[in-house]
Design an enzyme around this catalytic site. Structure first.
Site, PDB file in Angstrom:
ATOM      1  N   GLU A  67       0.829  -1.216   0.000  1.00  0.00           N
ATOM      2  CA  GLU A  67       0.000   0.000   0.000  1.00  0.00           C
ATOM      3  C   GLU A  67       0.860   1.260   0.000  1.00  0.00           C
ATOM      4  O   GLU A  67       0.820   2.058   0.951  1.00  0.00           O
ATOM      5  CB  GLU A  67      -0.981  -0.048   1.186  1.00  0.00           C
TER       6      GLU A  67
ATOM      7  N   GLU B 195      -5.124  -8.961  -0.015  1.00  0.00           N
ATOM      8  CA  GLU B 195      -5.784  -8.807   1.300  1.00  0.00           C
ATOM      9  C   GLU B 195      -7.293  -8.833   1.070  1.00  0.00           C
ATOM     10  O   GLU B 195      -7.935  -7.801   0.975  1.00  0.00           O
ATOM     11  CB  GLU B 195      -5.347  -7.506   1.988  1.00  0.00           C
TER      12      GLU B 195
END
Ligand SMILES: *[C@@H]1O[C@H](CO)[C@@H](O)[C@H](O)[C@H]1NC(C)=O
Ligand SMILES: *[C@@H]1O[C@H](CO)[C@@H](O)[C@H](O)[C@H]1NC(C)=O
Ligand SMILES: *[C@@H]1O[C@H](CO)[C@@H](O)[C@H](O)[C@H]1NC(C)=O
Ligand SMILES: *[C@@H]1O[C@H](CO)[C@@H](O)[C@H](O)[C@H]1NC(C)=O
Ligand SMILES: *[C@@H]1O[C@H](CO)[C@@H](O)[C@H](O)[C@H]1NC(C)=O
Ligand SMILES: *[C@@H]1O[C@H](CO)[C@@H](O)[C@H](O)[C@H]1NC(C)=O
Ligand SMILES: *[C@@H]1O[C@H](CO)[C@@H](O)[C@H](O)[C@H]1NC(C)=O
Ligand SMILES: *[C@@H]1O[C@H](CO)[C@@H](O)[C@H](O)[C@H]1NC(C)=O
Ligand SMILES: *[C@@H]1O[C@H](CO)[C@@H](O)[C@H](O)[C@H]1NC(C)=O
Ligand SMILES: *[C@@H]1O[C@H](CO)[C@@H](O)[C@H](O)[C@H]1NC(C)=O
Ligand SMILES: *[C@@H]1O[C@H](CO)[C@@H](O)[C@H](O)[C@H]1NC(C)=O
Ligand SMILES: *[C@@H]1O[C@H](CO)[C@@H](O)[C@H](O)[C@H]1NC(C)=O
Length: 625
Positions: A173, A290
């Site tokens: 991220e 995820e």
């Protein structure tokens, strides 16, 4: 051996009528597809940030990983750990200015994962002793050199074939300030990613047979282009020149607000957007690294404690499987990963997004940790027992509404094994008095006999969290409470026996919602249960020991019903079957007797669906220190 088996099968084929099933047999009408285990990945974050001392694999991290590796083979294969490279220590520069790292801690940790049979995801993410932040102008060379060093070092240690099973992923991220510790702007970021790509390529070329090491990324959140420019802009760059794209698999993160269907929908929207705006990129393999039902692992939710989370995770897997078969935007889906290998903390022992409930026993000297398996842990174990080919997800109607999800799997030789997974759809509130009656499509004949085994996870029954609440949520559950919780942590055996006909009948309406049911049918022609291997004993605290072992399963067929653990105090005594009364479908047993010492010798054997036992494992000795 294998020749003999082929002959037996040949004989069977001659004496079994080609079709002795009734005409309304659903199974024969179904189409089976190769069923890759695309969900066998978990992850966690070892520390909040990349400070110099943030990451040290503590005793509880290790026991947590021991539990994860004590699921049946193929339940969890890879483990994605943020900030792993913080285990490197920068030592010095060579005269020509190349950083030299001390690999000792990373070596030890990767060696530990290797012993557990887990593959790491190496996220190129970290700043060992500030080496990158102190030398922004040299980052390009440092990343290329480091990625290359890592591959060379571990390919040298473990062999190129194993390194190919590891995964390499770019910074997690990168658009989030909490992760973007090197304050990459887009130019820095592109430089960093291409440096990794070159490092992996050159290291791969230097290995025998010149292997290609895929790079996964950008592990992006892909929300607005304004707030998440790095991940969006690098896709644009890739789309403009796909041959020069540094990524082999595009990874993204999409979660729900608590429901499995929301994870799929959120993914679908993103992937459709990719198809429209980045048609070249959309041809690459994709992965949701995820794919959790809800964001922020540490925020407690009641449903994360019990069978509801287990059912949600299984539904996420099943919906993705169906989407892979049916929806254009999911055709390229390569894997999904659950971010749930975290260690929970007080007072949310059960209710964080974790596989295990963790109790930090501060009232003991020394302080130590106790773990209880949550139903979601067992759900991963159940998924590992599915066969290698599967039908599309089927919805069984109750009162004319689709209310039960059924996945039918088997192995290519369907006379040997079938494995069906069933659970209610997410929105079901009652199944009335529903009784499922199904034909399985098995062929019955003289030589072939079938044993069946039905295991169930059921709310309120296999529900240690509910018991813990009943006990008043003790922060330091005593030995009696812990034993009670552990007795409810595994699925229970609903039925087991020899099949006399092709029809299975299960009174599903009687079960508390939600539940997860695994039906396995095994032929007696399957080679017998193999002896467990690699038995080890791990000290938990005084007179408590965790025993774990490995399966010998290489054929995608899992006919093991349970394991037996035997203990011998010394050779003047008898071996005692100390796991009597426990259903042990996983590869571990927590032994904590109150009246005898846990010291001495241990051996383990498996019991298959026919109640036949394997040979005993090697014997290990445990001495308390
Ligand atoms: C992580 O951060 C939270 C809040 O930001 C803090 O309470 C906790 O102590 C931190 N844990 C570690 C290991 O640094
Ligand atoms: C990150 O680590 C530093 C140094 O240990 C610490 O001062 C800071 O509070 C940490 N930040 C978070 C969010 O945990
Ligand atoms: C790292 O850089 C140095 C200096 O150029 C070089 O000698 C070494 O081979 C590089 N290592 C790797 C693994 O690329
Ligand atoms: C490469 O191949 C040679 C000869 O076949 C062998 O000796 C060497 O160990 C191999 N190296 C690696 C890293 O596999
Ligand atoms: C539950 O959801 C399924 C699948 O989304 C849908 O087909 C079904 O009609 C819903 N059932 C009920 C009882 O709402
Ligand atoms: C045990 O101690 C740790 C570290 O001080 C603390 O974080 C935790 O909350 C304590 N546990 C309980 C149940 O109080
Ligand atoms: C253990 O804890 C339970 C619940 O708090 C309590 O009822 C029981 O008496 C305790 N047992 C022992 C041996 O302390
Ligand atoms: C195995 O033993 C159990 C308990 O004794 C029994 O319920 C079950 O039917 C047996 N299974 C087979 C296949 O005979
Ligand atoms: C089929 O087998 C089940 C148990 O396996 C049994 O309960 C049922 O009565 C059998 N049905 C017939 C028609 O024999
Ligand atoms: C069970 O064990 C017996 C005796 O060891 C053996 O004859 C039989 O073939 C075994 N059955 C299966 C299904 O493995
Ligand atoms: C096991 O299943 C996988 C697919 O899930 C397949 O690739 C592999 O070949 C199978 N192994 C055996 C021995 O059948
Ligand atoms: C210890 O207690 C267990 C459970 O109460 C009992 O089954 C076992 O026989 C006892 N063992 C000894 C050596 O007293």
């Amino acid at each position: 051996m294998s020749v003999a088996l082929v002959l037996i099968f040949g004989a069977l084929r001659l004496t079994c009528p080609a079709n002795n099933n009734s005409s309304n047999n659903n199974l024969n009408d179904n189409i089976y597809h190769d069923f890759p285990r695309f969900w066998t990945h978990s992850g966690f974050c070892a520390a909040n940030n990349s400070s110099e001392t943030a990451f040290r694999p503590t005793e509880e991290i290790k026991i947590n990983l021991h539990y994860i590796s004590a699921l049946p083979s193929g339940a969890v294969k890879t483990i994605r750990i943020h900030w792993l490279l913080e285990l490197l220590a920068f030592q010095e520069y060579t005269p020509s200015g190349v950083p030299v790292y001390d690999f000792t801690n990373l070596d030890m940790f990767l060696e530990f994962l290797d012993e557990l049979g887990l593959y790491p995801v190496i996220e190129f993410m970290g700043n060992p002793n500030g080496v990158f932040s102190k030398n922004p102008l040299h980052n390009e060379f440092y990343w290329e050199n480091l990625s290359s060093q890592i591959v060379q070092r571990y390919a040298g240690k473990y062999g190129p074939a194993k390194i190919l099973k590891w995964r390499f992923e770019s910074w997690n991220e990168p658009d989030l300030r909490k992760y973007n510790r090197l304050t990459f702007n887009f130019e820095d970021y592109v430089t960093y990613v291409y440096a990794l790509r070159r490092g992996l390529t050159s290291a791969g070329q230097r290995l025998n047979n010149s292997i290609h090491l895929p790079l996964h990324g950008p592990a992006g959140l892909f929300r607005s282009t304004l707030n998440h420019p790095l991940c969006w802009k690098i896709l644009q760059l890739c789309n403009d020149n796909i041959k020069n794209c540094p990524f082999d698999t595009i990874t993204y993160h999409r979660k729900g607000h608590g429901k499995a269907s929301e994870v799929l929908e959120a993914s679908s929207l993103l992937l459709k957007e990719l198809e429209i705006n980045f048609p070249q990129v959309a041809k690459l393999p994709i992965a949701n690294s995820e794919a959790d039902p809800i964001a922020i692992w540490s925020t407690p939710h009641d449903y994360l404690a019990d069978v509801r989370y287990a059912a949600t995770l299984v539904t996420i897997v099943l919906l993705h499987w169906s989407a892979k078969l049916q929806k254009a935007e999911f055709k390229q889906l390569s894997y999904i990963s659950h971010d749930n290998a975290f260690i929970s903390y007080h007072p949310y022992e059960f209710s964080q997004r974790t596989l295990l409930a963790h109790f930090r026993m501060n009232n003991s000297q020394p302080v130590y940790s106790q773990f209880i398996q949550k139903p979601v842990y067992s759900a991963l174990g159940m998924l590992s027992k599915l066969g290698s080919i599967a039908t599309d997800l089927e919805f069984i109607a109750v009162n004319n509404t689709p209310q039960i999800q059924l996945l039918k799997t088997k192995v290519p030789d369907s006379r040997l094994y079938l494995s069906w997974l069933m659970l209610p759809t997410e929105n079901v509130t009652s199944l009335g008095d529903f009784i499922l009656r199904r034909q399985m499509g098995l062929q019955f004949c003289e030589q072939g006999r079938y044993a069946y085994l039905i295991e169930i996870l059921e709310q309120k029954r296999t529900d240690p969290a509910a018991l813990w609440i009943k006990f008043g949520k003790p922060p330091y559950p005593n030995a009696t409470v812990r034993e009670t919780l552990r007795h409810s942590q595994n699925p229970f055996i609903y039925a087991n026996g020899i099949l006399s006909n092709d029809t299975i009948e299960i009174h599903l309406g009687k079960l508390e919602l939600p539940w997860i049911l695994l039906l396995r049918v095994c032929s007696n022609l399957i080679p017998q249960a193999k002896r467990p291997r690699n038995l080890i004993a791990i000290s938990i605290t005084k007179n408590e020991v965790m025993l774990t072992w490995r399966e010998n399963n290489t054929n995608n067929i899992s006919c093991i019903k349970t394991y037996e653990v035997w203990h011998l105090i010394d050779f003047s005594k008898e071996w005692i079957h100390v796991s009597k009364g426990w259903h042990l479908p996983h590869l571990s047993f927590h032994y904590a007797p109150t009246n005898i010492s846990v010291e001495g010798f241990y051996k383990v054997r498996s019991i298959d669906a026919f109640n036949n036992s394997s040979e005993f494992s090697d014997i290990v000795e445990y001495i308390e220190i």
